[in-house]
Design an enzyme around this catalytic site. Structure first.
Site, mmCIF file in Angstrom:
data_model
loop_
_atom_site.group_PDB
_atom_site.id
_atom_site.type_symbol
_atom_site.label_atom_id
_atom_site.label_comp_id
_atom_site.label_asym_id
_atom_site.label_seq_id
_atom_site.Cartn_x
_atom_site.Cartn_y
_atom_site.Cartn_z
ATOM 1 N N HIS A 132 0.855 -1.192 0.000
ATOM 2 C CA HIS A 132 0.000 0.000 0.000
ATOM 3 C C HIS A 132 0.882 1.229 0.000
ATOM 4 O O HIS A 132 1.950 1.251 0.627
ATOM 5 C CB HIS A 132 -0.896 -0.001 1.244
ATOM 6 N N THR A 135 0.053 9.260 -0.851
ATOM 7 C CA THR A 135 0.480 10.575 -0.389
ATOM 8 C C THR A 135 -0.595 11.570 -0.799
ATOM 9 O O THR A 135 -1.284 11.374 -1.804
ATOM 10 C CB THR A 135 1.845 11.014 -0.968
ATOM 11 N N HIS A 166 12.319 -1.351 4.301
ATOM 12 C CA HIS A 166 12.553 -0.312 5.296
ATOM 13 C C HIS A 166 13.827 0.474 5.012
ATOM 14 O O HIS A 166 13.871 1.698 5.235
ATOM 15 C CB HIS A 166 12.606 -0.932 6.694
ATOM 16 N N HIS A 196 -8.701 -5.233 17.084
ATOM 17 C CA HIS A 196 -9.550 -6.376 17.416
ATOM 18 C C HIS A 196 -8.883 -7.713 17.100
ATOM 19 O O HIS A 196 -9.388 -8.760 17.512
ATOM 20 C CB HIS A 196 -10.909 -6.268 16.705
#
Length: 296
Positions: A132, A135, A166, A196
């Protein structure tokens, strides 16, 4: 509204379009170069482009965008790369949300303008991670800010893929301050969390919102570099994993993980809520949902 702000808005919208064009070309190239695997004999995937329109409550034009979706490709099972430029007046619920976030003067003058790019890719091969990226720039008469980021969502995790994703983010953020990557990484870990389920939806990335340092050029440059980091962070991982052999158990793992992704986007994602609340094209807003998923 000053001429300078009008120029800045046009510049931001043009950049999101440029980034969209670069990503679409890179993804179609991945399709063209996929020559092995169970989907190699079918035609290379291509994006279907649809213009979207947003209409205000009084029937007037309120902007729109381009929805670009590829389905059933050799590499991508479903991928959407959308851009939008919308404007109008925020409704009461959106005004309350903006006021709670500290946006000044929103109750007195609820006009807004927003532009951005949003991308979600769901892959054919379960060993190739979903991803995903988005901007955006948001404007009101009394404030402006940027937001967005990208995160990797593998159903079968590889530590080296996570490290690469990363590292590229950090490389692009460090010129803006070496404290920035750790802060945006931590923000992503908090934002892309599914309470959840008591777990993250993926292996993280970077995320920011309400970025307004007072220096529009600096904040825009940061936003551009977040966008520029995407292809070098994601494409090499895709090229590494797209030919890995997989079986029915791997596909089952992928479909269950997609269920987590769908839950997050429908329950928690701020962009999904804003898009639906402000009347944007529902198909474009829900483009992020996977083509197939499972729950138990």
């Amino acid at each position: 509204m000053t001429d300078m702000m009008e120029q800045e808005k046009a510049t931001a919208a043009a950049w999101f379009r440029t980034l969209r064009d670069q990503i679409v070309a890179a993804f179609e190239n991945l399709e063209d170069t996929q020559e092995t695997g169970p989907f190699a004999d079918q035609p290379a995937g291509r994006f279907e482009v649809t213009e979207t329109k947003r209409t205000a409550d009084d029937g007037s034009d309120a902007g729109g965008g381009l929805m670009s979706v590829m389905r059933g490709g050799r590499v991508f099972e479903k991928v959407g790369v959308n851009i939008s430029e919308v404007y109008g007046t925020l409704g009461p619920a959106a005004q309350r949300s903006m006021a709670a976030r500290g946006v000044p003067g929103i109750a007195d003058d609820p006009r807004f303008w927003a532009s951005g790019i949003s991308l979600v890719a769901h892959m054919q091969n379960p060993h190739t991670p979903a991803v995903h990226m988005n901007t955006r720039m948001f404007w009101t008469p009394n404030a402006w800010w940027f937001g967005g980021g990208s995160d990797l969502n593998p159903c079968i995790e590889y530590d080296e893929d996570t490290a690469h994703f990363h590292a590229v983010q950090k490389q692009h953020l460090d010129p803006h301050g070496e404290d920035l990557y750790p802060r945006l990484k931590e923000w992503a870990d908090e934002y892309f969390y599914i309470p959840h389920r008591n777990r993250a939806r993926g292996v993280g990335g970077i995320f920011m919102d309400d970025q307004c340092s007072g220096d529009w050029q600096a904040d825009f440059a940061l936003t551009q570099d977040i966008g520029k980091a995407f292809l070098p962070a994601f494409v090499p991982v895709t090229e590494k994993r797209r030919n890995t052999e997989w079986d029915d158990a791997d596909k089952e793992t992928q479909l269950q993980h997609r269920g987590l992704y769908a839950e997050y986007n429908l329950v928690y994602d701020r962009g999904t809520k804003f898009g639906l609340a402000t009347g944007h094209d529902a198909n474009a807003v829900l483009m992020s949902l996977p083509p197939m998923a499972k729950w138990y």
